[in-house]
Design an enzyme around this catalytic site. Structure first.
Site, PDB file in Angstrom:
ATOM      1  N   ARG A 236      48.343  -3.491 -38.533  1.00  0.00           N
ATOM      2  CA  ARG A 236      47.333  -4.476 -38.127  1.00  0.00           C
ATOM      3  C   ARG A 236      46.390  -3.798 -37.157  1.00  0.00           C
ATOM      4  NH1 ARG A 236      48.397  -6.570 -33.204  1.00  0.00           N
ATOM      5  NH2 ARG A 236      50.326  -5.875 -32.229  1.00  0.00           N
TER       6      ARG A 236
ATOM      7  N   ARG B 287      39.239  -9.069 -31.789  1.00  0.00           N
ATOM      8  CA  ARG B 287      39.079 -10.192 -30.865  1.00  0.00           C
ATOM      9  C   ARG B 287      37.666 -10.736 -30.981  1.00  0.00           C
ATOM     10  NH1 ARG B 287      41.670  -7.424 -25.491  1.00  0.00           N
ATOM     11  NH2 ARG B 287      43.754  -7.091 -26.340  1.00  0.00           N
TER      12      ARG B 287
ATOM     13  N   ARG C 168      54.383  14.932 -33.703  1.00  0.00           N
ATOM     14  CA  ARG C 168      53.025  15.387 -33.400  1.00  0.00           C
ATOM     15  C   ARG C 168      53.059  15.810 -31.936  1.00  0.00           C
ATOM     16  NH1 ARG C 168      49.564  17.166 -36.698  1.00  0.00           N
ATOM     17  NH2 ARG C 168      47.786  16.456 -35.480  1.00  0.00           N
TER      18      ARG C 168
ATOM     19  N   ARG D 157      40.435  12.622 -27.033  1.00  0.00           N
ATOM     20  CA  ARG D 157      39.903  11.810 -25.933  1.00  0.00           C
ATOM     21  C   ARG D 157      39.830  12.638 -24.665  1.00  0.00           C
ATOM     22  NH1 ARG D 157      44.638   7.467 -24.146  1.00  0.00           N
ATOM     23  NH2 ARG D 157      46.338   8.959 -23.971  1.00  0.00           N
TER      24      ARG D 157
ATOM     25  N   GLU E   9      42.241  16.028 -24.522  1.00  0.00           N
ATOM     26  CA  GLU E   9      43.485  15.983 -25.304  1.00  0.00           C
ATOM     27  C   GLU E   9      43.219  16.451 -26.729  1.00  0.00           C
ATOM     28  OE1 GLU E   9      45.678  12.329 -25.341  1.00  0.00           O
ATOM     29  OE2 GLU E   9      45.503  12.065 -23.169  1.00  0.00           O
TER      30      GLU E   9
ATOM     31  N   TYR F 239      58.956   5.943 -30.865  1.00  0.00           N
ATOM     32  CA  TYR F 239      57.858   5.786 -29.922  1.00  0.00           C
ATOM     33  C   TYR F 239      58.205   4.609 -29.028  1.00  0.00           C
ATOM     34  CZ  TYR F 239      53.376   4.982 -27.833  1.00  0.00           C
ATOM     35  OH  TYR F 239      52.383   4.815 -26.907  1.00  0.00           O
TER      36      TYR F 239
ATOM     37  N   ASP G 165      57.130   2.385 -25.545  1.00  0.00           N
ATOM     38  CA  ASP G 165      56.314   2.080 -24.368  1.00  0.00           C
ATOM     39  C   ASP G 165      57.224   2.140 -23.143  1.00  0.00           C
ATOM     40  OD1 ASP G 165      53.806   1.734 -25.523  1.00  0.00           O
ATOM     41  OD2 ASP G 165      54.197  -0.365 -26.039  1.00  0.00           O
TER      42      ASP G 165
END
Length: 371
Positions: free
Chosen positions: A171, A175, A248, A279, A305, A353, A355
């Site tokens: 997804r 917004r 990666r 970035r 990066e 991964y 958070d």
């Protein structure tokens, strides 16, 4: 008699939380880390008054009140809100995709106009998307895909979007409001004076040995403790006997600049394919351009990066959770489940991964099970 109840391998967030909770419960804990510093990838180093995120930007965000209250026991958090900017060949766009983005992209002013534009462009894809490109266009249309997704994603993965599986982008947040707060989280911020201060506070009063490689001294270190909590790469623990898990990796080029302001924002993503970096982070803006005493900092530090294919010896960052690697991890997990005195946890040991808030949540859960 073993000297310690627990040996914690790795002083990143998972290891530090486990060590803190175990010590609090009266256990004797030894923490070791093969790096020369604590904190794992959340390590920050103070340079010219700026707390530099040495392993990439880390912005704490969570909806879990228990986790938020837990970290705030150790340090104060500021009110940093992540609002990145995308630079596509000199055109600047607001992220995540919101009404500012759509206005910049098409000149639309109302949510209805924006929704109509996206709907028109999504129709290009009929049927089930067969790759990432088709999946992205089916969600947000061709314009946003071409300018804000395609180049960035191809740099990140080192592959053409047509060669990447559709499931990578399940997804995309769209917004239809003027809200550019990237994380839709109740609690958000950065530890005042950096993440190293947070980890140091968690490890306060606990013996820590740095520059200590667990796998090279496994027998001797195992002999010191009743139980081991291992947070390193799971395939390395088993000496890669079933093969290497793929990642990666990211390379950083960090520069100190003799100017007060380079890009005016903590994070700017470069979304065209031609710019080699993904970035640029300008670290001072994580703390609003001020030093620990609240003074404006006259210099700035930026990090470019670069995403790269991982090879043995590189720092592993993002697991490649495709079918092949997921199956290989499951095989390693079966071996791990048979290890009597070793518990595996965290990003590398679980090959996922994570958070930061989820890492802490997971470590707190583990401790409540073993205590």
């Amino acid at each position: 008699m073993k000297k310690y109840d627990f040996l914690v391998v790795g002083s990143g967030l998972f290891g530090a939380v486990c060590a803190q909770k175990l010590k609090q419960a009266g256990k004797q804990v030894l923490v070791i880390d093969k790096r020369s510093h604590i904190g794992g990838n959340v390590y920050t180093e103070k340079i010219e008054g700026i707390h530099v995120h040495q392993y990439g930007a880390h912005i704490f965000h969570t909806n879990n009140k228990e986790v938020w209250e837990y970290v705030n026991r150790f340090v104060e958090f500021n009110r940093f809100t992540n609002s990145p900017v995308a630079n596509y060949k000199g055109e600047l766009y607001s992220l995540p995709f919101n009404m500012y983005t759509f206005n910049q992209m098409w000149g639309v002013v109302t949510p209805e106009e924006a929704a109509q534009k996206i709907e028109e462009q999504r129709k290009e894809i009929t049927g089930e998307p067969s790759n990432l490109e088709e999946q992205a266009i089916s969600l947000v249309g061709r314009d946003i895909y071409e300018k804000l997704i395609k180049g960035y994603t191809e740099k990140q993965w080192g592959r053409d979007c047509k060669e990447l599986p559709a499931f990578i982008i399940k997804r995309l947040p769209v917004r239809l409001t003027f809200d550019n707060n990237y994380f839709n989280a109740l609690y958000q911020g950065i530890p005042v004076r950096g993440y190293t201060k947070l980890v140091a506070a968690m490890l306060n009063g606990i013996e820590v040995r740095l520059d200590t490689d667990y796998l090279e001294n496994k027998e001797e270190l195992d002999g010191l403790a009743e139980q081991v909590i291992y947070t390193g790469p799971i395939d390395a623990y088993f000496d890669y006997q079933l093969g290497y898990l793929e990642y990666r990796s990211v390379r950083f080029e960090t520069e100190l600049l003799e100017q007060a302001n380079f890009q005016g924002n903590a994070a700017v993503n470069y979304t065209d394919r031609e710019t080699p970096w993904t970035r640029i982070i300008e670290h001072k803006w994580f703390e609003f351009g001020k030093d620990d005493n609240g003074n404006e900092i006259p210099k700035t530090i930026i990090s470019k990066e670069y995403s790269s294919e991982w090879k043995f010896g590189d720092e592993p960052y993002y697991p490649v959770n495709d079918e092949k690697n997921t199956a290989l991890y499951q095989s390693y997990k079966e071996l791990a489940d048979k290890e009597g005195k070793v518990l595996f946890g965290g990003r590398l040991a679980e090959y996922k991964y994570y958070d930061m808030d989820k890492v802490i949540e997971s470590a707190l859960e583990l401790c409540s099970e073993i205590l």
